[in-house]
Design a protein around this motif. Structure first.
Motif, PDB file in Angstrom:
ATOM      1  N   ARG A 141       0.829  -1.204   0.000  1.00 58.95           N
ATOM      2  CA  ARG A 141       0.000   0.000   0.000  1.00 58.95           C
ATOM      3  C   ARG A 141       0.866   1.258   0.000  1.00 58.95           C
ATOM      4  O   ARG A 141       1.053   1.891  -1.016  1.00 58.95           O
ATOM      5  CB  ARG A 141      -0.958  -0.019   1.201  1.00 58.95           C
ATOM      6  CG  ARG A 141      -1.975  -1.167   1.172  1.00 58.95           C
ATOM      7  CD  ARG A 141      -2.863  -1.182   2.393  1.00 58.95           C
ATOM      8  NE  ARG A 141      -3.726  -0.013   2.427  1.00 58.95           N
ATOM      9  CZ  ARG A 141      -3.790   0.821   3.460  1.00 58.95           C
ATOM     10  NH1 ARG A 141      -3.019   0.618   4.514  1.00 58.95           N
ATOM     11  NH2 ARG A 141      -4.601   1.861   3.422  1.00 58.95           N
ATOM     12  N   CYS A 153      -0.430   5.494  -2.628  1.00 58.74           N
ATOM     13  CA  CYS A 153      -0.929   4.148  -2.347  1.00 58.74           C
ATOM     14  C   CYS A 153      -0.782   3.292  -3.594  1.00 58.74           C
ATOM     15  O   CYS A 153      -1.360   3.607  -4.650  1.00 58.74           O
ATOM     16  CB  CYS A 153      -2.384   4.195  -1.896  1.00 58.74           C
ATOM     17  SG  CYS A 153      -3.076   2.563  -1.525  1.00 58.74           S
ATOM     18  N   LYS A 155      -1.890   0.320  -4.013  1.00 55.02           N
ATOM     19  CA  LYS A 155      -3.069  -0.512  -4.259  1.00 55.02           C
ATOM     20  C   LYS A 155      -4.144   0.244  -5.018  1.00 55.02           C
ATOM     21  O   LYS A 155      -4.672  -0.240  -6.017  1.00 55.02           O
ATOM     22  CB  LYS A 155      -3.625  -1.021  -2.927  1.00 55.02           C
ATOM     23  CG  LYS A 155      -4.803  -1.960  -3.078  1.00 55.02           C
ATOM     24  CD  LYS A 155      -5.269  -2.461  -1.727  1.00 55.02           C
ATOM     25  CE  LYS A 155      -6.457  -3.405  -1.876  1.00 55.02           C
ATOM     26  NZ  LYS A 155      -6.925  -3.913  -0.553  1.00 55.02           N
ATOM     27  N   CYS A 156      -4.493   1.449  -4.543  1.00 51.99           N
ATOM     28  CA  CYS A 156      -5.574   2.190  -5.204  1.00 51.99           C
ATOM     29  C   CYS A 156      -5.060   3.273  -6.139  1.00 51.99           C
ATOM     30  O   CYS A 156      -5.855   4.028  -6.705  1.00 51.99           O
ATOM     31  CB  CYS A 156      -6.525   2.787  -4.173  1.00 51.99           C
ATOM     32  SG  CYS A 156      -5.737   3.781  -2.901  1.00 51.99           S
ATOM     33  N   TRP A 160      -1.136   9.214  -1.170  1.00 54.29           N
ATOM     34  CA  TRP A 160      -1.295   8.475   0.073  1.00 54.29           C
ATOM     35  C   TRP A 160      -2.417   9.056   0.933  1.00 54.29           C
ATOM     36  O   TRP A 160      -2.429  10.240   1.264  1.00 54.29           O
ATOM     37  CB  TRP A 160       0.008   8.481   0.862  1.00 54.29           C
ATOM     38  CG  TRP A 160      -0.103   7.767   2.172  1.00 54.29           C
ATOM     39  CD1 TRP A 160       0.125   8.287   3.409  1.00 54.29           C
ATOM     40  CD2 TRP A 160      -0.478   6.401   2.381  1.00 54.29           C
ATOM     41  NE1 TRP A 160      -0.078   7.331   4.374  1.00 54.29           N
ATOM     42  CE2 TRP A 160      -0.457   6.168   3.768  1.00 54.29           C
ATOM     43  CE3 TRP A 160      -0.833   5.364   1.514  1.00 54.29           C
ATOM     44  CZ2 TRP A 160      -0.769   4.925   4.313  1.00 54.29           C
ATOM     45  CZ3 TRP A 160      -1.146   4.126   2.064  1.00 54.29           C
ATOM     46  CH2 TRP A 160      -1.105   3.927   3.442  1.00 54.29           C
ATOM     47  N   ARG A 165      -8.668   3.985   4.936  1.00 53.36           N
ATOM     48  CA  ARG A 165      -8.516   2.748   4.186  1.00 53.36           C
ATOM     49  C   ARG A 165      -8.667   3.035   2.694  1.00 53.36           C
ATOM     50  O   ARG A 165      -9.151   4.090   2.291  1.00 53.36           O
ATOM     51  CB  ARG A 165      -9.554   1.721   4.647  1.00 53.36           C
ATOM     52  CG  ARG A 165      -9.395   1.287   6.109  1.00 53.36           C
ATOM     53  CD  ARG A 165     -10.437   0.269   6.498  1.00 53.36           C
ATOM     54  NE  ARG A 165     -11.796   0.790   6.365  1.00 53.36           N
ATOM     55  CZ  ARG A 165     -12.897   0.094   6.657  1.00 53.36           C
ATOM     56  NH1 ARG A 165     -12.787  -1.142   7.110  1.00 53.36           N
ATOM     57  NH2 ARG A 165     -14.090   0.640   6.513  1.00 53.36           N
ATOM     58  N   CYS A 166      -8.258   2.049   1.886  1.00 52.73           N
ATOM     59  CA  CYS A 166      -8.321   2.257   0.431  1.00 52.73           C
ATOM     60  C   CYS A 166      -9.748   2.502  -0.036  1.00 52.73           C
ATOM     61  O   CYS A 166      -9.983   3.332  -0.909  1.00 52.73           O
ATOM     62  CB  CYS A 166      -7.729   1.044  -0.288  1.00 52.73           C
ATOM     63  SG  CYS A 166      -5.933   0.875  -0.099  1.00 52.73           S
ATOM     64  N   GLU A 167     -10.712   1.793   0.551  1.00 52.23           N
ATOM     65  CA  GLU A 167     -12.109   1.991   0.140  1.00 52.23           C
ATOM     66  C   GLU A 167     -12.673   3.309   0.631  1.00 52.23           C
ATOM     67  O   GLU A 167     -13.751   3.726   0.192  1.00 52.23           O
ATOM     68  CB  GLU A 167     -12.986   0.838   0.637  1.00 52.23           C
ATOM     69  CG  GLU A 167     -12.897   0.583   2.128  1.00 52.23           C
ATOM     70  CD  GLU A 167     -11.813  -0.412   2.482  1.00 52.23           C
ATOM     71  OE1 GLU A 167     -11.913  -1.001   3.570  1.00 52.23           O
ATOM     72  OE2 GLU A 167     -10.882  -0.590   1.671  1.00 52.23           O
ATOM     73  N   SER A 169     -10.696   6.147   0.578  1.00 50.53           N
ATOM     74  CA  SER A 169      -9.879   7.230   0.019  1.00 50.53           C
ATOM     75  C   SER A 169     -10.698   8.202  -0.813  1.00 50.53           C
ATOM     76  O   SER A 169     -10.367   9.380  -0.911  1.00 50.53           O
ATOM     77  CB  SER A 169      -8.750   6.637  -0.839  1.00 50.53           C
ATOM     78  OG  SER A 169      -9.283   5.865  -1.904  1.00 50.53           O
TER      79      SER A 169
END
Length: 268
Positions: A141, A153, A155-156, A160, A165-167, A169
């Motif tokens: 991440r 990040c 992952k997404c 940053w 969390r990514c969901e 962002s």
């Protein structure tokens, strides 16, 4: 009589040299299996860096390499049906044009990068290609761009999102949300797994109760139904201490009462 002996020896040397020249010319002549044309020049025979030896002329092999590169094939195999050897790009460098060799190098680099996790830096002023060479799949991440040195990040594929969390962002609307996320990450606050409010543990047990009534582990952030969590050794010790307290406070008084009743009955 002496002249008769020397005469055959002088005439045999030219005949022997002629036979060697004919044999050498026959060995240097081959038929290309691609164009099916006889080739008499020995330097026209393609050599795959001594990996394999097949009767192919250099002109046909150069065209063959160009066709394969147009199809973005990086690992170009020998065209012989029964051969699985790859062509050596360095040995072919002197035979192909500079543009063809450069494209071959680009295709090789692209095929290598496609086999790894990769992302472009979300910073618009950078957009450098970042490759995950350490593996780990989707677990990577937080990372730093090696070009612009900014956090993002992996992952997404966005800047940053500290404290989110990514969901989550996409929920950051302004600079205040970003600043709060950075502060939350620096203070190591934990979010409630239900209402997502930030909770700070000052001291005490790692199992905390949020104002929404949910109990969760401050170490791993998971919701718990009992006063322990197996994510850390300290939480496991807390579980055993909790059980011991139950035994002392609940079971022990009943044991004392039972002992007293038993002794009283024995006296009667």
């Amino acid at each position: 009589m002496g002249n008769a002996v020397q005469k055959p020896q002088q005439s045999s040397q030219p005949d022997q040299e002629l036979e060697e020249q004919e044999s050498s010319s026959e060995s240097s002549t081959f038929t290309c299996e691609i164009c099916i044309e006889p080739v008499t020049l020995p330097n026209k025979k393609f050599k795959n860096s001594n990996r394999c030896v097949h009767p192919f002329c250099t002109d046909c092999m150069v065209k063959y390499i160009q066709v394969k590169l147009e199809d973005n094939v990086s690992d170009i195999k020998c065209p012989a049906l029964s051969c699985d050897q790859s062509l050596d790009p360095l040995s072919c460098r002197a035979k192909v044009a500079h543009q063809v060799f450069d494209k071959w190098c680009d295709v090789l680099c692209e095929s290598t990068v496609l086999g790894l996790d990769r992302v472009y830096c979300p910073n618009r002023e950078c957009s450098a290609l970042v490759v995950n060479e350490c593996g780990g799949g989707g677990s990577l991440r937080k990372c730093v761009c090696p070009n612009c040195k900014k956090l993002f990040c992996f992952k997404c594929k966005v800047a940053w999102h500290a404290g989110y969390r990514c969901e989550e962002s996409g929920e950051m609307r302004d600079q205040n949300d970003i600043a709060f996320g950075v502060l939350s990450e620096r203070k190591q606050w934990m979010r409630c797994p239900t209402c997502r409010h930030c909770v700070e543990l000052v001291k005490g047990c790692a199992i905390v109760r949020c104002r929404c009534g949910i109990e969760f582990c401050y170490k791993c952030g998971k919701k718990v139904d009992h006063h322990w969590c197996n994510c850390r050794r300290s939480s496991t010790i807390c579980m055993w201490v909790f059980h011991l307290c139950i035994v002392i406070l609940v079971v022990w008084p009943f044991f004392l009462l039972f002992t007293a009743i038993t002794r009283k009955n024995q006296h009667h």
